[in-house]
Design a protein around this motif. Structure first.
Motif, mmCIF file in Angstrom:
data_model
loop_
_atom_site.group_PDB
_atom_site.id
_atom_site.type_symbol
_atom_site.label_atom_id
_atom_site.label_comp_id
_atom_site.label_asym_id
_atom_site.label_seq_id
_atom_site.Cartn_x
_atom_site.Cartn_y
_atom_site.Cartn_z
ATOM 1 N N GLU A 158 -3.264 0.895 -1.405
ATOM 2 C CA GLU A 158 -4.678 0.729 -1.070
ATOM 3 C C GLU A 158 -4.993 1.323 0.302
ATOM 4 O O GLU A 158 -6.023 1.982 0.498
ATOM 5 N N ILE A 159 -4.101 1.103 1.257
ATOM 6 C CA ILE A 159 -4.292 1.631 2.609
ATOM 7 C C ILE A 159 -4.188 3.155 2.613
ATOM 8 O O ILE A 159 -4.980 3.845 3.251
ATOM 9 N N LEU A 160 -3.220 3.686 1.879
ATOM 10 C CA LEU A 160 -3.052 5.139 1.817
ATOM 11 C C LEU A 160 -4.244 5.797 1.132
ATOM 12 O O LEU A 160 -4.669 6.894 1.502
ATOM 13 N N ASP A 161 -4.806 5.124 0.134
ATOM 14 C CA ASP A 161 -5.988 5.644 -0.535
ATOM 15 C C ASP A 161 -7.176 5.673 0.429
ATOM 16 O O ASP A 161 -7.954 6.638 0.445
ATOM 17 N N ALA A 162 -7.294 4.634 1.242
ATOM 18 C CA ALA A 162 -8.352 4.601 2.256
ATOM 19 C C ALA A 162 -8.148 5.719 3.274
ATOM 20 O O ALA A 162 -9.108 6.339 3.730
ATOM 21 N N ALA A 163 -6.896 5.985 3.614
ATOM 22 C CA ALA A 163 -6.594 7.064 4.569
ATOM 23 C C ALA A 163 -7.035 8.409 4.012
ATOM 24 O O ALA A 163 -7.588 9.245 4.735
ATOM 25 N N LEU A 164 -6.819 8.624 2.725
ATOM 26 C CA LEU A 164 -7.245 9.882 2.094
ATOM 27 C C LEU A 164 -8.769 10.013 2.103
ATOM 28 O O LEU A 164 -9.305 11.098 2.325
ATOM 29 N N ASP A 165 -9.461 8.906 1.857
ATOM 30 C CA ASP A 165 -10.922 8.934 1.885
ATOM 31 C C ASP A 165 -11.430 9.322 3.273
ATOM 32 O O ASP A 165 -12.306 10.188 3.413
ATOM 33 N N VAL A 166 -10.888 8.666 4.293
ATOM 34 C CA VAL A 166 -11.320 8.955 5.663
ATOM 35 C C VAL A 166 -10.957 10.387 6.039
ATOM 36 O O VAL A 166 -11.754 11.117 6.644
ATOM 37 N N ASP A 219 -8.540 15.681 12.816
ATOM 38 C CA ASP A 219 -8.861 15.476 14.230
ATOM 39 C C ASP A 219 -9.854 14.346 14.439
ATOM 40 O O ASP A 219 -9.810 13.652 15.457
ATOM 41 N N GLY A 220 -10.764 14.136 13.492
ATOM 42 C CA GLY A 220 -11.754 13.076 13.646
ATOM 43 C C GLY A 220 -11.295 11.729 13.135
ATOM 44 O O GLY A 220 -11.920 10.706 13.401
ATOM 45 N N MET A 221 -10.208 11.714 12.411
ATOM 46 C CA MET A 221 -9.708 10.479 11.804
ATOM 47 C C MET A 221 -8.982 9.609 12.826
ATOM 48 O O MET A 221 -8.286 10.104 13.711
ATOM 49 N N THR A 222 -9.150 8.298 12.723
ATOM 50 C CA THR A 222 -8.387 7.356 13.550
ATOM 51 C C THR A 222 -7.794 6.276 12.644
ATOM 52 O O THR A 222 -8.316 6.008 11.551
ATOM 53 N N ILE A 223 -6.737 5.659 13.100
ATOM 54 C CA ILE A 223 -6.133 4.567 12.340
ATOM 55 C C ILE A 223 -7.103 3.399 12.245
ATOM 56 O O ILE A 223 -7.138 2.676 11.247
ATOM 57 N N ASP A 224 -7.907 3.195 13.283
ATOM 58 C CA ASP A 224 -8.911 2.135 13.249
ATOM 59 C C ASP A 224 -9.880 2.340 12.084
ATOM 60 O O ASP A 224 -10.284 1.383 11.417
ATOM 61 N N MET A 225 -10.288 3.596 11.847
ATOM 62 C CA MET A 225 -11.190 3.894 10.733
ATOM 63 C C MET A 225 -10.550 3.518 9.405
ATOM 64 O O MET A 225 -11.202 2.958 8.517
ATOM 65 N N VAL A 226 -9.269 3.849 9.270
ATOM 66 C CA VAL A 226 -8.559 3.553 8.019
ATOM 67 C C VAL A 226 -8.441 2.047 7.828
ATOM 68 O O VAL A 226 -8.646 1.535 6.720
ATOM 69 N N ALA A 227 -8.139 1.329 8.900
ATOM 70 C CA ALA A 227 -8.030 -0.128 8.818
ATOM 71 C C ALA A 227 -9.347 -0.742 8.363
ATOM 72 O O ALA A 227 -9.375 -1.634 7.504
ATOM 73 N N ALA A 228 -10.442 -0.236 8.923
ATOM 74 C CA ALA A 228 -11.755 -0.763 8.546
ATOM 75 C C ALA A 228 -12.059 -0.460 7.086
ATOM 76 O O ALA A 228 -12.578 -1.310 6.348
ATOM 77 N N ARG A 229 -11.745 0.768 6.638
ATOM 78 C CA ARG A 229 -12.024 1.151 5.257
ATOM 79 C C ARG A 229 -11.186 0.317 4.285
ATOM 80 O O ARG A 229 -11.658 -0.047 3.211
ATOM 81 N N ALA A 230 -9.944 0.061 4.654
ATOM 82 C CA ALA A 230 -9.046 -0.694 3.777
ATOM 83 C C ALA A 230 -9.183 -2.195 3.944
ATOM 84 O O ALA A 230 -8.531 -2.961 3.228
ATOM 85 N N LYS A 231 -10.020 -2.610 4.911
ATOM 86 C CA LYS A 231 -10.178 -4.036 5.225
ATOM 87 C C LYS A 231 -8.813 -4.655 5.539
ATOM 88 O O LYS A 231 -8.446 -5.708 5.007
ATOM 89 N N ALA A 236 -3.147 -4.076 13.381
ATOM 90 C CA ALA A 236 -1.741 -4.321 13.713
ATOM 91 C C ALA A 236 -0.848 -4.040 12.510
ATOM 92 O O ALA A 236 0.271 -3.524 12.657
ATOM 93 N N THR A 237 -1.348 -4.356 11.321
ATOM 94 C CA THR A 237 -0.573 -4.103 10.097
ATOM 95 C C THR A 237 -0.294 -2.611 9.942
ATOM 96 O O THR A 237 0.824 -2.192 9.630
ATOM 97 N N LEU A 238 -1.337 -1.803 10.167
ATOM 98 C CA LEU A 238 -1.174 -0.355 10.025
ATOM 99 C C LEU A 238 -0.254 0.206 11.091
ATOM 100 O O LEU A 238 0.606 1.046 10.806
ATOM 101 N N TYR A 239 -0.409 -0.259 12.323
ATOM 102 C CA TYR A 239 0.416 0.282 13.408
ATOM 103 C C TYR A 239 1.888 -0.104 13.249
ATOM 104 O O TYR A 239 2.779 0.651 13.660
#
Length: 206
Positions: free
Chosen positions: A24-32, A39-51, A55-58
């Motif tokens: 689910e998280i990897l799918d959110a990463a692909l969407d972002v 360059d515009g992507m951040t881990i915070d964005m992925v965390a928010a998209r994946a709800k 800390a889990t992602l990092y």
């Protein structure tokens, strides 16, 4: 200190990490990634998209590059089933049979992901290889089978340049989506098959 005391003094291991949400998280990463680019992507964005908690992602992916690489590799698991390819008896029939709404959406998403990681591919041979394997090779493998069948049936010349023919369709789709900003639909794909791919293979269509 006795051996028993030494064992008891060792720190206890924490709970085993739960990886059930990884897809689910990897799918959110692909969407972002497809929306913002690397360059515009951040881990915070992925965390928010994946709800999911940041800390889990990092903990799972210490860097954005590692997260993106895993996400791209994950796309490989959705490959076309080469054992279940259509066999209609003609090259055109096989190519047209592959045009389905899910495959069209998947192709567009893959193109956007490819565009998103373009700036990173030149700096990361590992990511470039993963992108080739996950984004390009699955459809190319299917097309190779279709063209080889056509050669065996005598539909197209035995010396047809299969590798070049495999590139025509994806190149046309990429130009339409990425350069012209136009969505790809069934009509566009069929016109590409009839007007470009089949003539290039030595076939004429009515």
């Amino acid at each position: 200190m006795t051996q028993t005391e030494q064992v008891e003094a060792k720190p206890r291991l924490g709970r085993k990490r739960d990886h059930t949400r990884d897809p689910e998280i990897l799918d959110a990463a692909l969407d972002v990634l497809s929306e913002t680019g690397y360059d515009g992507m951040t881990i915070d964005m992925v965390a928010a998209r994946a709800k999911a908690g940041k800390a889990t992602l990092y903990r799972r992916w210490p860097s954005k590059a590692e997260l993106v690489l895993d996400a791209v590799v994950c796309m490989k698991s959705r490959d076309i089933d080469l054992a279940a390819l259509p066999d209609t008896g003609t090259l055109r029939g096989d190519l047209v049979a592959m045009i389905r709404p899910p495959s069209i959406r998947d192709s567009e998403r893959k193109l956007k992901v490819m565009a998103g990681i373009a700036s990173m591919i030149a700096r990361s041979p590992e990511l470039a290889a993963a992108a080739q394997e996950a984004l390009v090779e699955p459809r190319a493998s299917a097309n190779r089978i279709f063209f080889r069948r056509a050669i065996e049936r005598g539909e197209i010349p035995a010396d047809a340049d299969i590798e070049r023919l495999c590139m025509i369709g994806p190149a046309m789709v990429a130009y339409s989506v990425l350069m012209l900003g136009k969505p790809v639909d069934r009509e566009f794909l069929i016109s590409t098959i009839d007007g470009v791919i089949l003539p290039a293979a030595g076939l004429r269509t009515a």
